[in-house]
Design an enzyme around this catalytic site. Sequence first.
Site, short mmCIF file in Angstrom:
data_model
loop_
_atom_site.label_atom_id
_atom_site.label_comp_id
_atom_site.label_asym_id
_atom_site.label_seq_id
_atom_site.Cartn_x
_atom_site.Cartn_y
_atom_site.Cartn_z
N GLU B 249 -10.89 -46.55 -61.03
CA GLU B 249 -11.90 -46.69 -60.00
C GLU B 249 -13.15 -47.37 -60.55
O GLU B 249 -13.80 -48.15 -59.88
CB GLU B 249 -12.27 -45.30 -59.46
CG GLU B 249 -13.18 -45.39 -58.27
CD GLU B 249 -13.64 -44.01 -57.81
OE1 GLU B 249 -14.08 -43.94 -56.67
OE2 GLU B 249 -13.56 -43.04 -58.57
N SER B 379 -21.13 -36.92 -59.04
CA SER B 379 -22.51 -37.02 -58.55
C SER B 379 -23.42 -37.58 -59.64
O SER B 379 -23.07 -37.62 -60.81
CB SER B 379 -23.00 -35.64 -58.13
OG SER B 379 -23.13 -34.82 -59.30
N GLU B 381 -25.82 -36.27 -61.01
CA GLU B 381 -26.08 -35.27 -62.04
C GLU B 381 -24.92 -35.20 -63.04
O GLU B 381 -25.14 -35.10 -64.26
CB GLU B 381 -26.29 -33.89 -61.38
CG GLU B 381 -27.57 -33.79 -60.56
CD GLU B 381 -27.57 -34.64 -59.29
OE1 GLU B 381 -26.47 -34.86 -58.72
OE2 GLU B 381 -28.65 -35.09 -58.87
#
Lengths: 379, 397
Positions: B249, B379, B381
């Site tokens: 990806e 995410s 984070e």
Amino acid sequence: MDLDLSEDEADLRDNVRTVLAGICPPALVRGIHEGTADTGDLWGRMVELGWPALAVAERHGGLGLGVVEQVLVAEELGRVVAPGPLLATTTQFAPAVRELGDDAVAARFLARVAAGELTGTLALAEDGRWEAGAVATTARPDGEDWVLDGTKCAVLDGASAEEIVVIARGSEGLGAFVVAGTEIEAAPRLGLDPTLPLADLRLDEVRVRTDRVLVAPGSKGVDEALARAIEEATVAVAASTVGTCRMIFETTLEYLKVREQYGRPIGSFQALKHRMVDAYLLVERATALVYYAALAIAEDTADRAVAAAAAKAAAGDCQRLLAQEGLQLHGGIGFTWENDLHFYLKRAKAGDALFGGAVVQRSVMARELGIVTIGGGRA
Amino acid sequence: MRLTFGDEVEAFRQEFRAWLAENAPTAEEMAAEPALGSAHLPGWARSWTRRMFDDGWLVPGWPPERGGRNAGSVETLVYLEELARAGIPRTTNPQGLGIIVPSLFDYGDEAQTRDFAMPILRGEVSACLGMSEPGAGSDLASLSTRAVDHGDHFVVNGQKVWTSGARFADFCFLFCRTDVDLPKHKGISVLLVDVDTPGITVRPLAEIVHPERADLSEVFFDDVVVSRERLVGELNNGWAMANGSLAHERSMVWLRGVLELEEAIGRLVAEAPDQLARMDPVAAAVVADRIVDSYVDGLAARALGYRGFAKYVRGGSAPEQALMKALCSESHRRACLVGSELVADQGADMAPADHLRGQGCSWIDEYFGTFGATISAGSSEIQRNIIAEKVLGLPRG
């Protein structure tokens, strides 16, 4: 677009880094800060190595490399907080002479730069402003000569450079002149960082003979040539700042891996990890933009002015975060004189003002991009 | 360092550009039958994928039998640039083409490659990726959807969530737990499950700003029987595929991030002069600073992405690439915020301001949309944790 260093570029960078580790150790920087050392030997070694000649054209006795190589060297100078005249001479004086001067005058000064016979700088800013449009120092013709009158501020090496390119305004527009340092009254600034010594200059009826006129006021193409020279100087300062910031980053990262509290390295705390990643991002962002700007100048693209301003703006953002986080994350030890960290913090801060900090650069970009049209002309 | 690619690469660009001019779907075709989700294949998308596959433009880096032409990485980059320039989506099933097909080539057997990977490449079927669960988001290894091994088949029970395109997908590349006694990373396997298998319920999740859009779904598995032939790779080898999936990806995903960011910032800069001219000059100067700040973000994303890419092409390590997801998605979010604040009284309007007719989306609408990128696929984070540990070498907490 290939923004990775070629083999030759990487070799140059590695070579300069290795040499600087030997000839510009932290002890020398400390000596400059404590007033117990000077830059004479360092400059002498740099001249022996031919560094002033790197980006001077071969026909002027130089090595004929370009702004990309010059920027790589500037980054390394910043990395070790190198003091001395190389930065101002090769990234301010020489580009100004090359871009602004007619061939005969330029050839004479550039040959001396290449031979390491001359230290120089560029006197542009006035009253805290770096835009060429703000230049108010006057150039008045007097027979064959010109007479300069005015005040320049924050000139790098302004109190020590042997030759100074002075930008001044005649009735027909801007011009550029080479004035011997001895003919200008210099007031050294009490700066945060003695490795980037600034001075304010007072030009009081300074007489310039024709063989020192780079370009007479109002000549065709002065504004564009000056812009090109300023862009080179700006990107070089940005590169130096980025080099310094990368060193702060690496030093801080290492510290977080060895400093233990609560029985573990403080770098294992997520609060600090995320801050280091943000610092890393700003260092990489500024590095990439500095390289992009160097290429834009080297290949003379249409967006070179924007690219140069973006690089300096990014370097400004970078130093704001890195100087702050570097000190904060080192804790008390970074607050002491005996730790070397403060040399880097001060260099990062001191370099930011030169040729305009991030706000000035973004204002340049706002005009170049046509976002705002209020106020005066471009920088 | 140099600004342009070599002549051969530019010739490749011209060749693809010429092919696109003849073969790309038209704006009218796409508008008449828009893709409704990330595994939806409208008629134009099916034939577009097929044309690309037949002519070797679907995955240029692969051999012709897989829809490519053995192109190099730089050519693939140029190919993606040209698609973006033309405003043509490469696929309407990005998870299928970008993640599931390469994973099947890496780990699947011959029948799975033939029956699942190749039909995706020919635009005949689409697939979704069953990863996140209510209790396993960033911490994917904690997933608890259970597949009990009955020899010739598995029985699956559990729940997935945030599954993009589930309501349109033909099959799901499903990560599930096949051994509860092994450490959590070591008891995960992948099954290929038809979405219409009895026992599967797909419940679309309406989105906060556009409830009519529901690309994400919850997927419930209730005693779902899956034949053993549908096990991808070895039993309990799913974690390697999860990591591999993300590598697939990420390989060129940075470019999409850069192009989307530049497109948004281009709009911001284009609309700024008109808006600023109406403002109080001091307010205009303050706003201009923020716009230019965003412009620097866009330029930086491009420079950093291409720098990392050049290192990757030379075979070196490219830590820059790890930064790209957070940089692009967060910069895009910031730019939208600047845009929404540009027109003081219209900041919360859903309809685009008059001067933005044709864009079809207001800044605040786009702003909320950008959270899709800062939350999903690791995410911001989690990205920072990964960079801190894998790139910077900071110790695990």
